[in-house]
Design an enzyme around this catalytic site. Structure first.
Site, PDB file in Angstrom:
ATOM      1  N   LYS A   1      -2.323 -16.949  -2.650  1.00 30.57           N
ATOM      2  CA  LYS A   1      -0.958 -16.426  -2.532  1.00 30.57           C
ATOM      3  C   LYS A   1      -1.016 -14.943  -2.230  1.00 30.57           C
ATOM      4  O   LYS A   1      -2.047 -14.293  -2.383  1.00 30.57           O
ATOM      5  CB  LYS A   1      -0.184 -16.682  -3.823  1.00 30.57           C
ATOM      6  CG  LYS A   1      -0.818 -16.070  -5.059  1.00 30.57           C
ATOM      7  CD  LYS A   1      -0.090 -16.462  -6.324  1.00 30.57           C
ATOM      8  CE  LYS A   1      -0.760 -15.850  -7.550  1.00 30.57           C
ATOM      9  NZ  LYS A   1      -0.026 -16.124  -8.787  1.00 30.57           N
TER      10      LYS A   1
ATOM     11  N   TYR B   1       5.380  17.456   0.993  1.00 31.04           N
ATOM     12  CA  TYR B   1       6.771  17.386   0.556  1.00 31.04           C
ATOM     13  C   TYR B   1       6.964  18.093  -0.788  1.00 31.04           C
ATOM     14  O   TYR B   1       6.119  18.012  -1.679  1.00 31.04           O
ATOM     15  CB  TYR B   1       7.203  15.928   0.412  1.00 31.04           C
ATOM     16  CG  TYR B   1       7.493  15.233   1.721  1.00 31.04           C
ATOM     17  CD1 TYR B   1       8.537  15.652   2.532  1.00 31.04           C
ATOM     18  CD2 TYR B   1       6.732  14.146   2.126  1.00 31.04           C
ATOM     19  CE1 TYR B   1       8.813  15.005   3.735  1.00 31.04           C
ATOM     20  CE2 TYR B   1       6.992  13.489   3.324  1.00 31.04           C
ATOM     21  CZ  TYR B   1       8.034  13.927   4.118  1.00 31.04           C
ATOM     22  OH  TYR B   1       8.296  13.286   5.304  1.00 31.04           O
TER      23      TYR B   1
END
Length: 389
Positions: A45, A272
């Site tokens: 999965k 940033y």
């Protein structure tokens, strides 16, 4: 590997390499731990925990593994479209709108509760199912202490019951409380199976082991071991990875291209929010990988690191969506075009996925399963790396 020693594939801005030799090794090592009558049912999965579900399952098919489990019907359908053979068990809920996938692609669906069994029955076509049983996790499945509704599933004409299973939720440790809970779950499951058989139900396959169940409680047995994180050579935590390092090999490595190297003067900022300020002359390298690729933003400001020319380079400033800056002041040979190791080894230095996950405040399973689709998955045989790609 090609004769020139370079890894096949596109190897652009950032990529992941999947070592099929390590996968083969882990499959053999885990098979050696299986109790009598038990087979591997690898969990592929979430793109095989970020490794690439189709190439991983195909390689396991080549090794004779013919049983898999996934989270969704669409994941199972993609495996089928990719040529994967064998039984594929859908562990989670499937919306009725996706029921046609179950029959079209010959998938085995988990019956998660009574109303869901009714919905499957109403689809009007025979559906292969395993019955999920809740022995204490309180997530999905019929309560183990109520065998009547479970026995009723066997009487539904459109449901072909081929197995019954549960999930051990505390098998990752052998601490007294967790051990007692795990053994209690196993005993509740055993009693249920005995009760169902006493009612004439042909329960088919029974399974309760996942990776940690197999590693810590192999004697609990069952028809399958639904191995996930261990198959990929990692533990969920750094301590667990260290514990099993002599048994399992890491399958995945992640690499990213150095886009630019520049020098900051003392007092200059980078990134940033002015999150990094150089206290002295500092060389920083911008890597072409960011949180959109699965390199967590929580690794900002020195929490994370990468390897360049065999040495660790700490993250500076904030991890961006597409790029990450690292300090290479102590690595004078660092240049644009180099490939940095984000997860993996360079010479004697290694960054395991579990180390990065710990630094990010999460577990290895989450880190790997959230690696982004922009990272091309490149199958390789063996891992050797010099940084000159």
């Amino acid at each position: 590997m090609p004769e020139d020693g370079k890894t096949p594939g596109r190897m652009g801005r950032a990529w992941a390499e999947v070592d099929l030799d390590a996968l083969d090794h882990n499959a053999a090592a885990l098979r050696a731990l299986l109790p009598p009558g038990c087979q591997l049912m690898p969990a592929v999965k979430a793109e095989a925990y970020g490794h690439g579900a189709i190439p991983v399952a195909r390689e396991l098919n080549r090794l004779g593994v013919d049983d898999f489990c996934v989270a969704t019907a669409e994941e199972g359908a993609r495996l089928r479209r990719g040529g994967v053979r064998g039984d594929i068990l859908v562990l989670g809920y499937t919306h009725p709108g996706d029921f046609p996938l179950l029959t079209r692609y010959d998938l085995v669906q988990t019956v998660v509760d009574g109303p869901f069994a009714g919905a499957l029955e109403e689809c009007g076509k025979p559906v292969r199912v395993h019955i999920g049983v809740d022995t204490g996790m309180r997530r999905l499945g019929f309560p183990a202490e109520e065998p009547g509704p479970i026995a009723g599933v066997f009487r539904r004409k459109n449901l072909r019951v081929e197995g019954v299973f549960t999930h051990l939720c505390a098998a990752d440790t052998c601490l007294p409380r967790d051990r007692a809970f795990t053994l209690g779950q196993a005993e509740a499951f055993r009693r249920l199976i005995e009760e169902l058989e006493g009612r004439g139900c042909a329960v088919g396959k029974t399974h309760l082991l996942s990776s940690y169940g197999l590693l810590n409680y192999p004697r609990l047995g069952g028809s399958y071991a639904r191995v996930g994180i261990a198959l990929y050579g990692e533990g969920s935590t750094r301590a667990d990875t260290e514990r099993w390092k002599d048994l399992l090999r890491p399958v995945l490595s992640v690499k990213a291209r150095v886009a630019s190297v520049r020098t900051l003067r003392p007092g200059e900022y980078a990134g940033y929010g002015l999150a990094f300020q150089a206290r002295e002359e500092t060389r920083i390298a911008a890597l072409s990988i960011g949180y959109a690729d699965g390199f967590p933003r929580s690794l900002s400001n020195g929490a994370g690191r990468v390897l360049l020319h065999g040495r660790g380079a700490p993250v500076v400033g904030r991890v961006c969506m597409d790029q990450t800056m690292v300090d290479v002041s102590h690595i004078p040979q660092a240049r644009a075009g180099d490939a940095a190791v984000v997860i993996g080894s360079w010479g004697e230095e290694t960054i395991r996925a579990s180390e990065t996950a710990e630094a990010a405040g999460t577990i290895t399973n989450e880190l790997l399963s959230r690696l982004g689709p922009r990272l091309e998955r490149i199958p390789v045989r063996g891992q050797s790396f010099s940084g000159s790609l």
